[in-house]
Write an enzyme that holds these catalytic residues in place. Structure first.
Site, PDB file in Angstrom:
ATOM      1  CG  ASP A  21     136.856  20.546  20.912  1.00  0.00           C
ATOM      2  OD1 ASP A  21     137.441  19.678  21.500  1.00  0.00           O
ATOM      3  OD2 ASP A  21     137.028  21.903  21.125  1.00  0.00           O
ATOM      4  CG  HIS A  38     138.581  10.444  22.807  1.00  0.00           C
ATOM      5  ND1 HIS A  38     138.238  11.718  22.375  1.00  0.00           N
ATOM      6  CD2 HIS A  38     139.879  10.494  23.291  1.00  0.00           C
ATOM      7  CE1 HIS A  38     139.389  12.627  22.601  1.00  0.00           C
ATOM      8  NE2 HIS A  38     140.253  11.724  23.180  1.00  0.00           N
ATOM      9  CG  LEU A 132     123.793  10.619   6.195  1.00  0.00           C
ATOM     10  CD1 LEU A 132     123.201  12.015   6.222  1.00  0.00           C
ATOM     11  CD2 LEU A 132     123.738  10.116   7.794  1.00  0.00           C
TER      12      LEU A 132
HETATM   13  C1  IPE Z   1     139.543  20.038  16.801  1.00  0.00           C
HETATM   14  O1  IPE Z   1     139.407  20.008  18.198  1.00  0.00           O
HETATM   15  C2  IPE Z   1     139.755  18.633  16.158  1.00  0.00           C
HETATM   16  C3  IPE Z   1     138.616  17.556  16.268  1.00  0.00           C
HETATM   17  C4  IPE Z   1     137.413  17.709  16.894  1.00  0.00           C
HETATM   18  C5  IPE Z   1     139.066  16.285  15.592  1.00  0.00           C
HETATM   19  P1  IPE Z   1     140.974  20.152  18.844  1.00  0.00           P
HETATM   20  O2  IPE Z   1     140.458  19.904  20.366  1.00  0.00           O
HETATM   21  O3  IPE Z   1     142.015  19.562  18.452  1.00  0.00           O
HETATM   22  O4  IPE Z   1     141.153  21.555  18.596  1.00  0.00           O
HETATM   23  P2  IPE Z   1     141.966  22.521  19.204  1.00  0.00           P
HETATM   24  O5  IPE Z   1     143.335  22.269  19.502  1.00  0.00           O
HETATM   25  O6  IPE Z   1     141.385  23.207  20.653  1.00  0.00           O
HETATM   26  O7  IPE Z   1     141.955  24.022  18.303  1.00  0.00           O
HETATM   27  C1  IPE Z   2     137.536  16.169  20.384  1.00  0.00           C
HETATM   28  O1  IPE Z   2     137.581  16.358  21.865  1.00  0.00           O
HETATM   29  C2  IPE Z   2     138.230  15.078  20.130  1.00  0.00           C
HETATM   30  C3  IPE Z   2     139.489  14.865  19.230  1.00  0.00           C
HETATM   31  C4  IPE Z   2     139.879  16.104  19.249  1.00  0.00           C
HETATM   32  C5  IPE Z   2     140.019  13.751  18.932  1.00  0.00           C
HETATM   33  P1  IPE Z   2     138.894  16.652  22.778  1.00  0.00           P
HETATM   34  O2  IPE Z   2     139.570  15.719  23.140  1.00  0.00           O
HETATM   35  O3  IPE Z   2     139.597  17.992  22.083  1.00  0.00           O
HETATM   36  O4  IPE Z   2     137.973  17.422  24.193  1.00  0.00           O
HETATM   37  P2  IPE Z   2     138.735  18.422  24.731  1.00  0.00           P
HETATM   38  O5  IPE Z   2     138.562  19.865  23.885  1.00  0.00           O
HETATM   39  O6  IPE Z   2     140.028  18.483  25.316  1.00  0.00           O
HETATM   40  O7  IPE Z   2     137.638  18.691  26.023  1.00  0.00           O
HETATM   41 MG    MG Z   3     139.255  19.922  22.065  1.00  0.00          MG
END
Ligand code: IPE
Ligand code: IPE
Ligand code: MG
Length: 247
Positions: A21, A38, A132
């Site tokens: 995240d 991403h 792995l």
């Molecule tokens: C969790 O992150 C999902 C992934 C990392 C793929 P999110 O950014 O979607 O989670 P929330 O919405 O903050 O809980």
């Molecule tokens: C996690 O990073 C990746 C996915 C959920 C696909 P985010 O896109 O949620 O990044 P933040 O949380 O907005 O910084």
């Molecule tokens: Mg996020």
């Protein structure tokens, strides 16, 4: 590396899971579109896979796209779908060479036929690799996983027991994670491995996923090594069992 070398092999988690995240915030800080975060996240994953290979971690399970991420803006969702296809075609040959077995747990029915085909091909190519196991959870949700396992057991006329559910979830081939790391600073599971993380050690770090590297992994591994896993027992029971194991 210094931290890793101080970790004894019997304190290394067999199975590490990561909620990757913080990509969006990483991009925002740089005035870049979210998808740039991403893309940088794919580089962080490549480095983390290598670090796990170097350290002898046997299974790495990462959360790449959740059941709920469909609720994001349409252009971000399509950017993530595109990135999955591009990353697969670029990375799979290298993963295969490194002895990585790739698996993509999740609900594939709503993915495009092109992506579905790429996933199946990547899994088939790497199926015999043993260094792995890399599980990239895509369109995955812990609730989806429990429901799909229950549905399958019912369809097969089997009883719904804990053991039967465990062997029918999408992660049954690797067992439960020992350590779950979440980057990005949030302290929640966000519908990741709900069934499988019943006794997993949780480590949260403010590090944004694109900044995660071998050193950050070592910090989490060191934290894990300091934990006492009791599985409902007392500390004394755990100490006497590990004393007996080492006698
Ligand atoms: C969790 O992150 C999902 C992934 C990392 C793929 P999110 O950014 O979607 O989670 P929330 O919405 O903050 O809980
Ligand atoms: C996690 O990073 C990746 C996915 C959920 C696909 P985010 O896109 O949620 O990044 P933040 O949380 O907005 O910084
Ligand atoms: Mg996020």
């Amino acid at each position: 590396m210094a931290v890793a070398s101080s970790l004894s092999a019997d304190r290394l988690p067999r199975h590490v899971a990561i909620v990757m995240d913080g990509n969006g915030r990483w991009a925002k800080k740089r005035f870049l579109p979210r998808v740039a975060g991403h893309k940088q996240g794919v580089n962080a994953l490549r480095n983390t896979v290598q670090a796990c290979l170097d350290r002898g971690v046997q299974v790495l399970t990462v959360f790449a796209f959740s059941s709920e991420n469909w609720n994001r803006p349409v252009d971000e969702v399509s950017g993530l779908m595109e990135l999955l296809a591009v990353a697969l075609s670029r990375e799979v040959p290298k993963l295969h060479q490194s002895g990585v077995q790739l698996y993509l747990p999740g609900d594939r029915a709503s993915l495009s036929p092109r992506v579905q085909k790429a996933l199946a091909q990547a899994e088939a190519l790497t199926a015999d690799n043993r260094r792995l196991v890399l599980n990239v959870c895509f369109n995955y949700g812990g609730r989806w996983d429990i429901a799909q396992a229950a549905r399958r057991l019912v369809a097969e006329g089997r009883e719904i027991t804990e053991a039967a559910l465990s062997e029918t979830t999408a992660l049954a081939h690797v067992g439960d994670p020992d350590l779950l790391i979440r980057t990005g600073g949030e302290m929640r599971i966000s519908n990741f491995l709900l069934w499988q993380s019943a006794y997993t050690e949780l480590v949260f770090t403010p590090c944004l996923w694109p900044d995660f590297d071998a050193q950050a992994l070592d910090v989490a591994l060191t934290e894990y090594a300091s934990r006492e896993r009791r599985f409902g027992q007392t500390s004394e029971q755990v100490a006497s069992a590990s004393g007996a194991a080492h006698a």
